[in-house]
Design an enzyme around this catalytic site. Structure first.
Site, PDB file in Angstrom:
ATOM      1  N   GLU A 149       0.877  -1.166   0.000  1.00 21.14           N
ATOM      2  CA  GLU A 149       0.000   0.000   0.000  1.00 21.14           C
ATOM      3  C   GLU A 149       0.917   1.220   0.000  1.00 21.14           C
ATOM      4  O   GLU A 149       1.805   1.344   0.828  1.00 21.14           O
ATOM      5  CB  GLU A 149      -0.908  -0.023   1.227  1.00 21.14           C
ATOM      6  CG  GLU A 149      -2.164   0.836   1.094  1.00 21.14           C
ATOM      7  CD  GLU A 149      -1.880   2.313   1.174  1.00 21.14           C
ATOM      8  OE1 GLU A 149      -2.335   3.061   0.289  1.00 21.14           O
ATOM      9  OE2 GLU A 149      -1.184   2.736   2.117  1.00 21.14           O
ATOM     10  N   HIS A 150       0.675   2.146  -0.923  1.00 25.90           N
ATOM     11  CA  HIS A 150       1.669   3.137  -1.327  1.00 25.90           C
ATOM     12  C   HIS A 150       1.611   4.453  -0.554  1.00 25.90           C
ATOM     13  O   HIS A 150       2.432   5.337  -0.762  1.00 25.90           O
ATOM     14  CB  HIS A 150       1.449   3.418  -2.830  1.00 25.90           C
ATOM     15  CG  HIS A 150       2.619   3.987  -3.550  1.00 25.90           C
ATOM     16  ND1 HIS A 150       3.804   4.332  -2.940  1.00 25.90           N
ATOM     17  CD2 HIS A 150       2.787   4.292  -4.861  1.00 25.90           C
ATOM     18  CE1 HIS A 150       4.636   4.812  -3.834  1.00 25.90           C
ATOM     19  NE2 HIS A 150       4.048   4.803  -5.006  1.00 25.90           N
ATOM     20  N   ALA A 151       0.653   4.609   0.367  1.00 26.34           N
ATOM     21  CA  ALA A 151       0.384   5.936   0.918  1.00 26.34           C
ATOM     22  C   ALA A 151       1.602   6.579   1.566  1.00 26.34           C
ATOM     23  O   ALA A 151       1.847   7.771   1.368  1.00 26.34           O
ATOM     24  CB  ALA A 151      -0.771   5.859   1.925  1.00 26.34           C
TER      25      ALA A 151
END
Length: 759
Positions: free
Chosen positions: A472-474
């Site tokens: 997950e890139h956040a």
């Protein structure tokens, strides 16, 4: 009349929010009586829910082999006992809140960015952490932290006494480029995309924007004041994290997540799905130990340290849906929460991993696999809800935690927290992809059900031993997570034979993994079915194709007298030109971690030089020597732009920053200009990551008529994973075919051009 449900925060809504979206369950109850809660163990899935690579007939045979097994009386009693324990432990929210207030506990957050329901839910501590205190820096007063878009809010978690952060004080703040530099670079990058007349119009708008005493100068002053205020951090990080990640409201699947595929081992290493998973988890936990203890060495440049702030979001972390249009990331005290979550057949299980050997992990994963296979596929997969767009997921999360009877909602809230507080998630899939396309698609999306997409890290393994990482890139970029993955791969491929084969199996004295259960109302079941339909429709519109080129790689490209990355980028331009007959806006992600809290800047890959090379190669009448000259000119131009971008002086982040400094009533013609739009609409979104033991990586395209390209330039090969939204026209497949042809032609041009030059 205000709702008094545990998580209802209607009074806390921002003005822009729809009224009482936080009370979706209560609204439903006012329409009709609440339906009865379902049993904690749902039905298994029908054959129509067959994941990619699985035989529909085989799935139907498994489904129709009998009614859902309820198990022995002992197993049923164990499940009931587990449910009661979870309900009892889930009664912590109010008590935990009172304890935190009494002790001055805090969970870091920006008040305007946190929705009330998420705040209330977050006050509960998971069963493994209740009543315990953390000794890890940043968690002394609370066992979790909520992180907004501003990395600077978490600087107290980066003590200089730890090796990882010892040199953080030496990292410079992100520079603010001069206006003249940004506008000149921008105009230069626009030229390949516009006609002469369009260019003159774009140039006029830039000059008007940048004139003495004009709006751009006022906006620059505001940015300068912001940069001064944020000394020791980045003037850009908060606005970027909000705009690109936490404020992004579409589904994170395909749009935000990415995957890294592990290279296959020899047959002995691939023989057991759970054994291979255990080895990867074991080495990931060793990496975590280094990180949590502060012994992890920092990422360094040639002369100085980089910003290492992203590592704190790696383990025990989960993205959280915000009801106010802004998500946040929650991390948990790593010395208190030492469990992992394992998913199999859409079901969740958990067990503590502290002090476990590879054999122990293997034994526990095998137990999970047997338990899940006995129960069968979960007919109502809660995990698919995290694949919804962020606003829908926020509302449906409330639906889960606000079921009619308060205990039901608390059970689900405790189960969600159990997942979100875990070190990482292991996903044991029940099918076996074969090709790189099948494996890549199965990692990047799968069937959407057997995942919890908000987790920062998921390690996915298939029945045939193939596996990969889903991120997950956040809060973390690929260069950060690639370090972990390459560490694990290096260790796994160095494991001795006895560790690979698992000859020494664990004893049976370990506590049995516990199911993480949910009780679902009819409304919750309908919400899950809606999420499944949405996911299936999304996936049907996607395509993924892989070009694995074994002709040459980094070592050979260096003899061409070009940069390997620049060569790959020009090859991408040439392949696109061969496919579509033109060049369009191309984004190459270039890291800026040499600066404090830096993330990325854009290298604009389309240049006058790259277009000239593509045109010469397709014209049929240009000598090889001239094509070689154009190739080297194109790679040199690309390298020059990359150097500016990595120094924080590209044009895109600055232009965005200026735009975001505008106040009501302020506007600039430039931002509606055709040249601006054409050059910054990313028909090609590209990024390169390295690792000799990675066998592919990829992500989704960013515009409807675009391609997403994750590539690696390895020592003796090149690899490109291409995604698109046009499976009928086979955009990705056509592109990868032309990619291979482009690489072959470029090698031939180098050989022929050098030969002609010697004549």
């Amino acid at each position: 009349m205000h709702c008094t449900a545990l998580h209802c925060t209607a009074a806390l809504h921002r003005p822009r929010s729809p009224p009482c979206i936080a009370c979706i369950a209560c609204i439903a109850s006012r329409r009709s009586p609440a339906p009865p809660a379902a049993a904690a163990v749902p039905h298994r899935a029908p054959a129509s829910r067959t994941p990619p690579g699985r035989s529909g007939a085989a799935a139907e045979q498994r489904r129709s082999s009998g009614a859902r097994r309820t198990g022995s009386r002992r197993r049923g009693q164990r499940r009931a006992d587990s449910s009661r324990r979870l309900v009892s432990d889930a009664a912590a929210p109010r008590r935990a809140a009172e304890r935190q207030r009494a002790t001055g506990g805090r969970a870091e957050r920006s008040g305007a960015e946190r929705s009330g329901a998420a705040r209330a839910e977050g006050r509960a501590t998971a069963r493994s952490g209740r009543g315990r205190m953390s000794k890890v820096v940043g968690y002394e007063k609370a066992l979790f932290r909520d992180h907004g878009a501003d990395f600077a809010e978490s600087k107290d978690m980066e003590p200089a006494s730890q090796t990882l952060y010892a040199k953080q004080g030496e990292v410079d703040p992100l520079p603010l480029p001069e206006l003249e530099h940004t506008f000149e670079l921008f105009l230069q990058s626009v030229k390949p995309h516009v006609t002469e007349a369009e260019y003159r119009e774009t140039e006029r708008k830039v000059r008007e924007f940048a004139k003495e005493g004009g709006l751009a100068q006022e906006l620059q002053k505001r940015l300068q004041a912001l940069a001064e205020e944020r000394k020791g951090s980045s003037w850009f990080i908060k606005m970027w994290n909000e705009a690109a990640y936490l404020g992004y409201r579409d589904s994170v699947v395909w749009n935000v997540t990415y995957y890294l595929q592990f290279k296959d081992e020899l047959a002995s290493g691939m023989a057991s799905q759970t054994r291979r998973a255990a080895r990867f988890v074991y080495h990931a936990l060793a990496f975590r130990d280094e990180l949590v203890s502060g012994r992890l060495t920092p990422d360094m440049g040639k002369k100085k340290a980089w910003s290492n702030s992203q590592y704190k979001y790696m383990f025990n972390a989960s993205r959280m849906p915000g009801e106010d249009g802004m998500d946040f990331v929650r991390t948990y005290a790593p010395d208190v929460y030492n469990h992992i979550v394992v998913m199999r057949k859409n079901r969740f299980y958990t067990f503590d991993v502290q002090g476990l050997s590879v054999d122990d992990l293997h034994y526990q994963l095998e137990r999970v696999k047997r338990m899940a296979d006995r129960e069968g596929t979960d007919y109502y997969p809660v995990g698919v809800l995290t694949a919804e767009d962020r606003d829908k997921w926020a509302a449906k999360r409330l639906l889960l935690t606000e079921l009619g009877a308060e205990a039901d909602g608390r059970l689900n809230a405790a189960s969600l927290e159990r997942i979100e507080s875990s070190i990482l998630c292991v996903n044991l899939e029940d099918w076996s992809p074969t090709t790189r396309e099948e494996t890549g698609l199965s990692l990047l999306a799968g069937n959407g059900r057997n995942r919890f997409w908000d987790k920062s890290m998921q390690f996915v393994f298939f029945e045939n031993g193939k596996g990969g990482y889903v991120g997950e890139h956040a809060m973390m970029d690929g260069m950060t997570t690639t370090r972990l993955v390459n560490y694990c791969l290096d260790k796994v491929f160095a494991d001795p034979p006895e560790v690979v084969s698992g000859a020494n199996f664990s004893n049976s004295l370990l506590p049995e993994p516990e199911p993480v259960l949910f009780q679902l109302s009819q409304s919750a079941k309908a919400a899950i079915q809606e999420a499944e339909a949405t996911f299936d429709a999304m996936l049907a519109s996607k395509e993924l194709s892989v070009c694995m080129f074994h002709g040459y790689g980094k070592n050979k490209i260096k003899t061409f007298k070009t940069s390997p990355d620049a060569f790959a980028q020009v090859a991408i331009q040439y392949a696109y030109y061969k496919t579509f007959g033109c060049c369009r806006g191309t984004y190459e992600s270039t890291q800026t971690r040499t600066y404090m809290h830096g993330r990325t800047e854009v290298t604009r890959s389309v240049t006058n030089e790259s277009v000239a090379f593509c045109q010469a190669m397709t014209s049929g009448g240009v000598p090889a020597k001239r094509c070689l000259e154009l190739l080297r000119s194109a790679t040199s131009a690309h390298s020059a732009y990359t150097k500016k971008a990595s120094a924080g002086t590209g044009c895109d982040r600055h232009l965005l920053g200026l735009k975001m400094m505008m106040r009501d009533g302020e506007s600039a013609e430039l931002y509606s200009d055709a040249g601006y739009a054409r050059s910054s609409t990313w028909a090609l979104s590209t990024s390169g990551l390295g690792g000799e033991l990675m066998d592919g990586w990829g992500f989704g395209e960013v515009v409807p008529h675009g391609l997403g390209i994750g590539y690696s330039v390895q020592n003796d090969k090149l690899r490109f994973t291409v995604s698109s939204r046009h499976p009928e026209q086979k955009w990705a497949t056509r592109f990868t075919a032309n990619m291979e042809a482009a690489l072959q032609e470029m090698q031939a041009v180098v050989a022929m051009g050098e030969s002609e030059g010697k004549l």
